[in-house]
Scaffold this active site. Structure first.
Site, short mmCIF file in Angstrom:
data_model
loop_
_atom_site.label_atom_id
_atom_site.label_comp_id
_atom_site.label_asym_id
_atom_site.label_seq_id
_atom_site.Cartn_x
_atom_site.Cartn_y
_atom_site.Cartn_z
N ASP A 135 0.87 -1.18 0.00
CA ASP A 135 0.00 0.00 0.00
C ASP A 135 0.90 1.22 0.00
O ASP A 135 2.13 1.11 -0.13
CB ASP A 135 -0.97 -0.02 1.21
CG ASP A 135 -2.30 0.61 0.85
OD1 ASP A 135 -2.30 1.80 0.46
OD2 ASP A 135 -3.34 -0.06 0.95
N HIS A 137 -3.12 3.14 -4.54
CA HIS A 137 -2.49 2.65 -3.31
C HIS A 137 -1.05 2.18 -3.55
O HIS A 137 -0.58 1.25 -2.90
CB HIS A 137 -3.31 1.51 -2.70
CG HIS A 137 -4.59 1.97 -2.07
ND1 HIS A 137 -4.66 2.43 -0.77
CD2 HIS A 137 -5.85 2.06 -2.56
CE1 HIS A 137 -5.92 2.77 -0.50
NE2 HIS A 137 -6.66 2.57 -1.56
N GLU A 167 -10.00 2.32 -5.14
CA GLU A 167 -9.75 3.73 -4.83
C GLU A 167 -8.59 4.35 -5.61
O GLU A 167 -7.74 5.01 -5.04
CB GLU A 167 -9.46 3.87 -3.32
CG GLU A 167 -10.61 3.44 -2.45
CD GLU A 167 -10.32 3.59 -0.97
OE1 GLU A 167 -11.17 4.12 -0.26
OE2 GLU A 167 -9.24 3.17 -0.50
C1 ACM Z 1 -10.83 -0.60 0.55
O1 ACM Z 1 -11.33 -0.49 1.68
N1 ACM Z 1 -10.24 0.44 -0.01
C2 ACM Z 1 -10.85 -1.85 -0.16
#
Ligand code: ACM
Ligand code: ZN
Length: 613
Positions: free
Chosen positions: A193, A268, A333
């Site tokens: 991440d 991410h 995201e």
């Molecule tokens: C997430 O909670 N962004 C998968």
């Protein structure tokens, strides 16, 4: 005749009630438990027999667990040549009436027999047996009973995020051991991440040399942390070598836990970009591993061929390392700001007739899907991968809720779906009144809400419902810097998830589950597991009526069958204090102290203190 029948029926009901009373407290609740008269005395004279086929895994595991649970070193032999009595036999059968991962456990006064068709079934029969062993005693009398059991769902998952805060492999193994004891069988490992890359990749050493480390912002609120400068020392982090990972995989295998790695792209990805900045759309930005919540420029460029080559190489190594048929590629995201400005991203959109950046994301995901498939794996992605043209052949992890409905859309669209509900399974959310809990996302996910989850939406047809593979509880790591805090978030809410995933819905019973938890807590104490007792906290909403100069107070807990006692004079509440019977009025500015008590008068959980102003 009629009279005899009704007497018989009453006698049978009485027996059933008695049996119910005697039943040990199981989590997750098995399909059927019938208790019988008598008991089996587990002692150092008891011998255990495991199938020769599974000897190398079972012998050490079962010996270790029985030693842990009883303090007795048992003889664990292989084969089926048991003595006449006083033995535990793991019986590998070919009984078609026992489902996959299912088992039958028969405890009688002379012997204990666990029957199953598979290693997994025998393993779970043993976990149920372990839950019948009393704690804090020197004498181990197990009630005679017959248990027949099998799981509702094939996917009984737990997600650990080790990117936001690195966790040692020893701690990860400890959690896998606990998950397995509660019959969970998938550990989804969120390995990458913005705040850290945690897996060694031979071809790209910078991923762990640089990407696994960040500047220290401990003590500063997650979302307020300044970006790091290139010169600052990067002291917070860590990563797993390939040997570490193999060790964890092997440890999990013995416990019937499959590990699913996640490499989260294209968003991410700040830790990756910090290690290899040429994979970003822009060539000048802050290219340091994120220190906390803020992570600008964290999307990989979807317009550069080098991005796909890089990911091909990374995924090759990941696929080789993990035996799971699945590879999770994230996909959630993705911040597309840079894609909008990037000439290469825009060129790819033009060349491929993609109408917007959502379709570019879809293009990216489809290319990754091809890479994953070429390595013989099935791609899993968060539900954002459904956007645009979707991702044929992928499995969807449906997390978003409220204005999004992927938990319905994914199975309706023919996708195998794992429910990882933001509303029911995101156990990073706090679990009690926010002012009494450690810092976390300002959303409350109490135990009962995890427990009450039904993973099959009623909108689905029977065929669509079959595509729901199960459920997963996710512990995101932003607010859990320590191992003990992580355990506090995991337990007991992951046990609620275990019951959601394992037990048939008609067996779920909130009052029974609460009782079972009470019986399990001494085991968790014995095993040094830092569980939370937040579900016993009293919520104390109140209103001030200025017209009448009075405070109107309402007290509530999520637990049933316990009593709330409170004081208004500053004293600590005991069962000698006022018992809460309903809404009451008092003077504004009074200090209220309230606690939840069991029938023996013991305070459960913490005392809530509120100044009524
Ligand atoms: C997430 O909670 N962004 C998968
Ligand atoms: Zn780009």
């Amino acid at each position: 005749m009629k009279k005899i029948l009704s007497i018989l029926a009453i006698a049978l009901i009485a027996l059933a009630v008695k049996a119910q009373e005697k039943s040990p407290a199981f989590i997750p609740q098995p399909e059927s438990v019938v208790t019988k008269e008598g008991s089996f005395l587990l002692s150092s004279n008891t011998t255990v027999y495991v199938p020769t086929k599974f000897k190398s895994d079972f012998q050490p595991y079962i010996g270790e667990k029985l030693l842990n649970d009883t303090g007795i070193k048992f003889q664990v032999k292989s084969g089926t040549r048991t003595p006449a009595s006083n033995y535990i036999l793991f019986d590998l059968t070919k009984d078609k009436s026992i489902a996959k991962e299912g088992y039958q456990l028969d405890v009688s006064s002379q012997s204990i027999i666990i029957k199953a068709n598979t290693y997994a079934g025998l393993f779970y029969g043993f976990q149920t047996l372990r839950q019948t062993i009393p704690v804090n005693t020197e004498s181990f009398e197990l009630p005679c009973l017959v248990v027949k059991d099998h799981p509702r769902f094939e996917w009984r998952g737990m997600m650990l995020d080790v990117s936001r805060h690195f966790q040692s492999k020893e701690w990860v193994k400890k959690q896998i051991d606990i998950f397995a004891a509660y019959k969970m069988n998938k550990m989804h490992w969120h390995l990458t991440d913005d705040q850290g890359w945690r897996i060694e990749i031979d071809k790209y050493p910078n991923l762990t040399k640089k990407g696994a480390w960040r500047a220290d912002r401990s003590g500063i609120a997650w979302w307020s942390r300044e970006l790091a400068s290139p010169e600052e020392p990067k002291t917070i982090g860590g990563f797993y070598t390939k040997e570490d990972i193999k060790e964890v995989i092997e440890y999990a295998r013995v416990r019937n836990v499959e590990i699913i790695p996640e490499i989260d792209v294209p968003g991410h990805s700040k830790a990756l970009i910090a290690s290899y900045p040429h994979l970003c759309c822009v060539d000048s930005a802050n290219f340091e591993v994120a220190t906390g919540g803020k992570a600008p420029d964290n999307a990989l460029c979807a317009g550069k061929e080098t991005t796909y080559e890089f990911l091909d190489n990374v995924l090759t190594e990941v696929a080789e390392l993990f035996p799971s048929e699945y590879l999770h590629i994230g996909g959630d995201e993705c911040n597309k700001t840079n894609w909008k400005k990037c000439p290469l991203c825009q060129q790819v959109m033009k060349d491929n007739d993609l109408k917007d950046e959502e379709e570019l994301q879809s293009y990216f995901i489809q290319r990754i899907n091809k890479l994953v498939t070429s390595k013989g794996k099935t791609m899993i992605g968060w539900d954002e991968i459904l956007s645009g043209k979707g991702a044929q052949g992928a499995t969807i992890m449906a997390w978003r809720r409220n204005k999004y409905t992927p938990h319905i859309d994914a199975p309706k669209g023919g996708y195998p779906t794992i429910q990882a509900s933001y509303n029911h399974s995101y156990i990073a959310q706090v679990q009690g009144p926010t002012d009494m809990e450690p810092e976390g996302p300002k959303v409350v996910l109490p135990l009962w809400k995890v427990y009450s989850y039904e993973p099959i939406p009623e909108e689905l047809t029977a065929a669509e419902a079959k595509l729901v593979k199960g459920t997963e509880a996710c512990l995101w790591g932003e607010f859990t810097p320590t191992e003990s805090h992580s355990e506090y978030m995991l337990y007991p809410r992951s046990f609620a998830n275990a019951e959601v995933a394992w037990s048939q819905p008609e067996l779920k019973d909130w009052a029974r589950f609460q009782g079972a938890l009470e019986a399990h807590f001494p085991r968790l104490d014995r095993d040094k597991i830092n569980y939370s007792t937040s579900m016993y906290t009293v919520y104390a909403p109140f209103a001030i009526n200025q017209l009448k100069n009075e405070a109107i107070v309402y007290l509530e807990t999520e637990m049933v069958g316990y009593d709330i006692y409170y004081t208004l004079n500053g004293d600590e509440p005991t069962t000698d204090a006022s018992k809460y019977e309903g809404v009451f009025k008092t003077k504004p500015r009074t200090l209220l102290k309230a606690g939840l008590f069991d029938k023996k008068g013991n305070l459960l959980g913490k005392v809530t203190e509120v100044r009524l102003k």
